[in-house]
Design an enzyme around this catalytic site. Structure first.
Site, short mmCIF file in Angstrom:
data_model
loop_
_atom_site.label_atom_id
_atom_site.label_comp_id
_atom_site.label_asym_id
_atom_site.label_seq_id
_atom_site.Cartn_x
_atom_site.Cartn_y
_atom_site.Cartn_z
N LYS A 1 -12.16 -32.78 5.38
CA LYS A 1 -12.56 -33.80 4.42
C LYS A 1 -13.87 -33.36 3.78
O LYS A 1 -14.65 -32.58 4.33
CB LYS A 1 -12.73 -35.18 5.07
CG LYS A 1 -13.76 -35.27 6.19
CD LYS A 1 -15.21 -35.47 5.76
CE LYS A 1 -16.14 -35.63 6.94
NZ LYS A 1 -17.59 -35.53 6.56
N ASP B 1 -15.34 -41.52 11.90
CA ASP B 1 -14.56 -40.84 10.85
C ASP B 1 -13.07 -40.78 11.16
O ASP B 1 -12.28 -40.44 10.28
CB ASP B 1 -15.07 -39.42 10.64
CG ASP B 1 -16.40 -39.36 9.92
OD1 ASP B 1 -16.90 -40.42 9.50
OD2 ASP B 1 -16.95 -38.25 9.78
#
Length: 281
Positions: free
Chosen positions: A8, A133
């Site tokens: 990401k 996350d």
């Protein structure tokens, strides 16, 4: 079947405050890359969870993949186990979310392989127990994030090609969030603000000060576009319209830096793998 654990990027990162327990309140946008680790599974009848593959400096018992599998077993009472193999590409301390992505892929894949039938909300809640996350990787769509990163709203930013560069240093998250000079009082912005071009990474000045090699990467990549730090790690990225342009710049990287080119995507490769697994039965 090989399951992807994609990287990401944090397209921006603002810190708007701090909770009483010390966790930072933030605003950020997560976008996935078509690049990451690969994870393989073999189901065991004896209930054991075993990791295979080299993960430097991470003991098996502390590995988020192993912890994710154990948590899923504990929450569901599943008697099955798994051999988990990994081809590791995402660097430690790079800010690309490698450990969190690996954990999310284990949750999603074993939910499928073990036939548990948990929905995405339940898997995301389990993921949050492993790290802030993890839920965005479980849900698999690009997201505007608030809170400690767990309050997610889908967004659809542009999907350019990125050149991502990592110098030979790791940046510990604690070193950044613990720095007294870190800006912790950003005024909140909105999704339209971000889409119109507002937003930066407030961790960059701290990382520049304490990790000068990252500053060198920011300056070097900044000659080719809006170079930014991702998260609190050491990786720096810049966007390009064309893959060839990104690859041309990568050919000039100093020998001690590592880099790769990948397309940004608002739908995680993990969801495509899940679609294939469901179709195969």
């Amino acid at each position: 079947m090989v399951w992807p654990a994609p990287a990401k990027l944090n397209l921006f990162l603002h810190i708007t405050g701090r909770r009483a327990d010390g966790y930072h309140l933030l605003q950020t946008v997560f976008q996935f890359l078509e690049y990451g680790d690969d994870i393989r599974f073999a189901i065991r009848e004896d209930g054991a969870i075993r990791r295979h593959g080299d993960v430097p400096s991470v003991p098996e018992a502390a590995d988020l993949m192993v912890r994710a599998a154990q948590l899923l077993k504990a929450e569901t009472g599943c008697p099955l186990g798994a051999d988990i193999g990994i081809t590791k590409r995402l660097p430690m301390g790079g800010g690309l979310g490698g450990g969190s992505s690996d954990a999310a892929t284990v949750l999603v894949a074993l939910n499928q392989h073990w036939g548990l039938g948990l929905d995405t909300d339940r898997l995301a809640a389990l993921g949050l127990a492993l790290g802030a996350d993890v839920p965005v990787f479980v849900r698999g769509v690009a997201a505007w994030a608030e809170g400690v990163g767990e309050v997610l709203t889908p967004v659809a930013p542009a999907e350019p090609w990125y050149l991502v560069v990592k110098p030979p240093v790791e940046v510990p998250t604690g070193a950044v969030f613990g720095a007294p000079e870190l800006t912790r009082d950003c005024l909140p912005i909105t999704i339209p603000d971000f889409l119109s071009g507002r937003g930066s990474n407030v961790c960059e000045p701290v990382v520049r000060r304490h990790f000068p090699e990252v500053g060198k990467v920011l300056d070097w990549l900044g000659q080719h576009g809006d170079a930014r730090l991702t998260g609190t790690g050491s990786c720096v990225f810049v966007a390009f319209e064309a893959r060839a342009s990104a690859e041309a710049v990568m050919t000039g990287l100093p020998a001690t830096w590592q880099g790769f080119v990948a397309r940004g995507t608002n739908r995680s490769p993990l969801l495509a793998a899940l679609d294939r697994a469901c179709a195969a039965g």
